[in-house]
Design a protein around this motif. Structure first.
Motif, short mmCIF file in Angstrom:
data_model
loop_
_atom_site.label_atom_id
_atom_site.label_comp_id
_atom_site.label_asym_id
_atom_site.label_seq_id
_atom_site.Cartn_x
_atom_site.Cartn_y
_atom_site.Cartn_z
N CYS A 205 -2.16 1.51 -12.46
CA CYS A 205 -3.57 1.12 -12.39
C CYS A 205 -4.35 1.82 -13.51
CB CYS A 205 -4.16 1.49 -11.04
SG CYS A 205 -3.42 0.64 -9.64
N ARG B 59 -4.76 -4.87 -4.14
CA ARG B 59 -6.15 -5.28 -4.32
C ARG B 59 -6.33 -6.08 -5.61
NH1 ARG B 59 -10.79 -2.66 -2.27
NH2 ARG B 59 -9.34 -1.97 -0.65
N SER B 60 -5.67 -5.65 -6.68
CA SER B 60 -5.82 -6.36 -7.95
C SER B 60 -5.17 -7.73 -7.91
CB SER B 60 -5.22 -5.54 -9.10
OG SER B 60 -3.84 -5.32 -8.90
N ILE C 192 -3.60 3.58 0.15
CA ILE C 192 -4.06 2.97 -1.09
C ILE C 192 -3.63 1.51 -1.15
CG2 ILE C 192 -4.04 3.12 -3.60
CD1 ILE C 192 -3.22 6.07 -3.24
N ASP C 193 -4.59 0.63 -1.30
CA ASP C 193 -4.35 -0.81 -1.34
C ASP C 193 -3.90 -1.21 -2.74
OD1 ASP C 193 -4.32 -3.53 -1.13
OD2 ASP C 193 -6.42 -3.75 -0.57
N GLU D 211 -8.39 -1.15 -6.46
CA GLU D 211 -9.24 -0.56 -5.43
C GLU D 211 -10.20 0.46 -6.05
OE1 GLU D 211 -8.80 1.54 -1.03
OE2 GLU D 211 -7.03 1.28 -2.28
N PHE E 2 0.84 -1.20 0.00
CA PHE E 2 0.00 0.00 0.00
C PHE E 2 0.87 1.25 0.00
CE2 PHE E 2 0.76 -0.60 4.52
CZ PHE E 2 0.88 0.69 5.02
#
Length: 254
Positions: free
Chosen positions: A77, A45-46, A41-42, A53, A33
């Motif tokens: 991202c 996540r993906s 911010i993660d 996220e 993160f």
């Protein structure tokens, strides 16, 4: 490390000797993160869930949204969803952020990019007034890589309208049924198809609908098997869940 592919490439580079194990470990440690003070911010996540996220826009300032989006964009991202964001807020975001905004769904897509779509999800509404919630679901599912078929204004007040689309309904891998008033659409669709149905109650209706509570309770009490229910007006949640269900079916193209 923003996705499974990046991690796999890193592991392969360790295996072939082009990256030292210690350097790979450092990259993995730094990846989970990014701390912006007001948001963490993660970035994994993906890797865990297959999608970046999602930013919930309501309650955040334009500066906060811009900071989060830019940090995610800088890490590679793409197709970043910003939900429940107003036109006024979007107008205050920097021009340097590529953005597609859909006012009816109050949803923005930052750093939009083409990607493969698979399967088929149907998003159906009882009436035209339900379309904003349905569009939130449909756009979410599309951004997550799914083919979406929209069937709008096919509610039970004119059942023949729904029955004229049986081919679309019966060829879907998942159906999102969006309705206010008494919320009967989900039960009717659930009795016609062999795929999961995600019911979305909306706050559309007269006083006794209690802002969508009547539709919510009707959908929770559906006699049709295979129906699940998300919260009132939660198009995003329905679209995300529909994507998960659709993509469990396999990677073959339609």
């Amino acid at each position: 490390m923003d996705n499974k592919y990046d991690i796999l490439q890193l592991l392969r580079s360790v295996a072939d000797g082009t990256t030292e194990p210690e350097q790979a470990l450092l990259q993995l440690k730094e990846a989970p993160f990014e701390d912006l003070d007001y948001a963490k911010i993660d970035l994994h996540r993906s890797v865990r869930q297959g999608a970046a996220e999602v930013i919930y826009g309501a309650g955040k300032t334009p500066e906060q949204i811009a900071g989060i989006v830019q940090a995610m964009g800088n890490r590679g991202c793409r197709n970043i969803l910003i939900t429940r964001v107003s036109q006024e807020t979007v107008n205050q975001l920097p021009d340097s952020i590529p953005l597609d905004y859909h006012a009816d769904a109050r949803l923005a897509i930052a750093y939009p990019a083409e990607h493969k779509k698979r399967g088929r999800i149907v998003v159906a509404t009882g009436g035209t007034s339900d379309i904003p919630v349905a569009e939130e679901a449909a756009l979410t599912a599309e951004v997550l890589g799914n083919h979406v078929v929209r069937l709008y204004d096919v509610g039970v007040a004119g059942l023949h309208r729904l029955l004229s689309h049986l081919d679309d309904l019966m060829s879907a891998r998942c159906i999102v049924a969006v309705a206010g008033m008494e919320g009967a659409l989900a039960s009717v669709i659930g009795g016609l198809v062999d795929c999961p149905v995600i019911a979305v109650p909306t706050s559309v209706g007269y006083g006794a609908s209690f802002g969508g509570l009547s539709a919510l309770l009707s959908m929770l009490n559906s006699c049709a098997s295979g129906c699940s229910v998300v919260n009132i007006d939660n198009g995003f949640g329905a679209g995300y869940l529909a994507s998960r269900i659709n993509q469990m079916e396999g990677l073959e193209e339609e």
